[in-house]
Write an enzyme that holds these catalytic residues in place. Sequence first.
Site, PDB file in Angstrom:
ATOM      1  N   LYS A   1     112.214  16.276  45.480  1.00  0.00           N
ATOM      2  CA  LYS A   1     111.942  15.782  46.840  1.00  0.00           C
ATOM      3  C   LYS A   1     110.497  16.055  47.270  1.00  0.00           C
ATOM      4  O   LYS A   1     110.109  15.714  48.390  1.00  0.00           O
ATOM      5  CB  LYS A   1     112.926  16.408  47.833  1.00  0.00           C
TER       6      LYS A   1
ATOM      7  N   LYS B   1     140.231   0.612  65.979  1.00  0.00           N
ATOM      8  CA  LYS B   1     140.831   1.743  65.269  1.00  0.00           C
ATOM      9  C   LYS B   1     141.571   1.230  64.022  1.00  0.00           C
ATOM     10  O   LYS B   1     142.416   0.328  64.127  1.00  0.00           O
ATOM     11  CB  LYS B   1     141.794   2.464  66.207  1.00  0.00           C
TER      12      LYS B   1
ATOM     13  N   PHE C   1     115.776  22.734  52.929  1.00  0.00           N
ATOM     14  CA  PHE C   1     116.853  23.701  52.734  1.00  0.00           C
ATOM     15  C   PHE C   1     117.733  23.150  51.616  1.00  0.00           C
ATOM     16  O   PHE C   1     117.944  21.931  51.531  1.00  0.00           O
ATOM     17  CB  PHE C   1     117.695  23.841  54.005  1.00  0.00           C
TER      18      PHE C   1
ATOM     19  N   ASP D   1     124.957  12.338  52.866  1.00  0.00           N
ATOM     20  CA  ASP D   1     124.325  11.539  51.810  1.00  0.00           C
ATOM     21  C   ASP D   1     124.851  10.103  51.807  1.00  0.00           C
ATOM     22  O   ASP D   1     124.170   9.192  51.354  1.00  0.00           O
ATOM     23  CB  ASP D   1     124.591  12.177  50.444  1.00  0.00           C
TER      24      ASP D   1
ATOM     25  N   LYS E   1     115.767  20.319  43.479  1.00  0.00           N
ATOM     26  CA  LYS E   1     115.535  19.596  44.744  1.00  0.00           C
ATOM     27  C   LYS E   1     114.070  19.747  45.186  1.00  0.00           C
ATOM     28  O   LYS E   1     113.476  18.803  45.683  1.00  0.00           O
ATOM     29  CB  LYS E   1     116.468  20.128  45.835  1.00  0.00           C
TER      30      LYS E   1
ATOM     31  N   ASN F   1     130.042  17.184  58.371  1.00  0.00           N
ATOM     32  CA  ASN F   1     130.139  18.454  57.633  1.00  0.00           C
ATOM     33  C   ASN F   1     130.172  19.611  58.633  1.00  0.00           C
ATOM     34  O   ASN F   1     130.171  19.388  59.843  1.00  0.00           O
ATOM     35  CB  ASN F   1     128.966  18.579  56.654  1.00  0.00           C
TER      36      ASN F   1
END
Length: 407
Positions: free
Chosen positions: A340, A287, A322, A277, A336, A208
């Site tokens: 969590k 490859k 976060f 995730d 969350k 990301n």
Amino acid sequence: MYRGKQILLGVSGGIAAYKAVELLRLLVKAGADAHVVMTRHAQEFVCPLTFQTLSGNPVHSELFNLIQEREIGHIALADRAVLCIVAPATANVIGKVAHGLADDLLTTTLMASKAPVLFVPAMNVNMWENPLYRENQARLEHHGYHFMTPAVGELACGWEGQGKLPDPAAIFDFAQNLVGSRDLAGRTVLITAGPTREELDPVRYLTNYSSGKMGYAIARAARNRGARVILVSGPVALAPPEKVEMVQVTTAREMHAAVMARCEGSDVIIKAAAVADFRPLERGTGKMKKGDRKQLSLELVRNPDILADLGAKRSKALLVGFAAETDDLLANARKKLADKGVDLMVANDVTEPGAGFGRDTNIVRFLDRNGKVEELPCLPKEAVAGKLLDRIQSLLKESGGKKFRRQ
Ligand code: PMT
């Protein structure tokens, strides 16, 4: 942190003296009352007028200059400074102070000052590695003098290696460590930062846009406030902060293992990393060939949720998550926080201009377990880090004990 404080900037004679000009500019911009002392050799590299113009204060260099002595005097310089930074610090200056020698204005002032002294060495790599130099630095460190580690690279003398003056911004940042509040002294703060990478094959991976800037800013700020900081970082292009224990990881599973191994000894855990995730069910050993395929489906499996595992563990550490959202910021962040089991959630809408991935600023809201929401404006990530640590500090104080007591 520097506002209104008198900082003594000692400049000794090395080619890196020109970088001290930029350091001075940063100090002045931050509101410091900066006074420069130059050795005679330093003046061969940079003209004192440059420092004088930028600082707005006369530059001092001579121990027995009658006018300078009448106007300020080396003892007054030593007494008024809340911090002395010597950048660049040559092997000569370091060697003299290490042996109690004070034969010029800079060494005399350093020896007379009760303020913290930060040496930022810059020299030829062979001098840096010379056992005599190493003994001098160790001797000064033993007596409470502070040091930054020189950077590695091409040196002005033509050699390649360790000995370059660190970036002035890094010196500016590190020195805050020595003038600011130490309200996190005695605490261990574990921080995660950056992205994780999940390999598809030896040449491709899923990841990301996290740059690590948010987590690294928190690590520096916590260190500056006296905490022992452990930074578990995914692959980023940022320099590791000085005096922070770095743990480099690549995948979510590596990050999970690194965090779990260190969570018990931590007082605060801050999960600023953007953890993947999912990961590919299988990693190709060679490859992957496209062949004549028009489409390709990837089969992914769930990665461990580090934050949720920490929450379930109910360790004594204060747990900060976060939440990176693109819609329904508060509702998703609240969910969350509850799911969590965290104590404080930092919610950022990563689609807002000025917020989220890769930027130097962020726009965050703090959500606590009592449903309280605090909204902050768009701020540099450094400032967000400072506000977050203020909030953490007040939660730690409220908990009364040495360790945070989770309900
Ligand atoms: O790195 P920068 O470029 O400076 O960008 C900063 C940031 C946008 C990455 C940062 O501000 C941020 O929001 N970090 C959290 C990103 C994220 O993964 O959010 P999330 O909503 O998907 O996850 C919620 C929390 O669970 C996070 O604390 C995350 O670290 C944690 N998590 C998520 C998945 C997982 N498998 N394990 C986790 O621990």
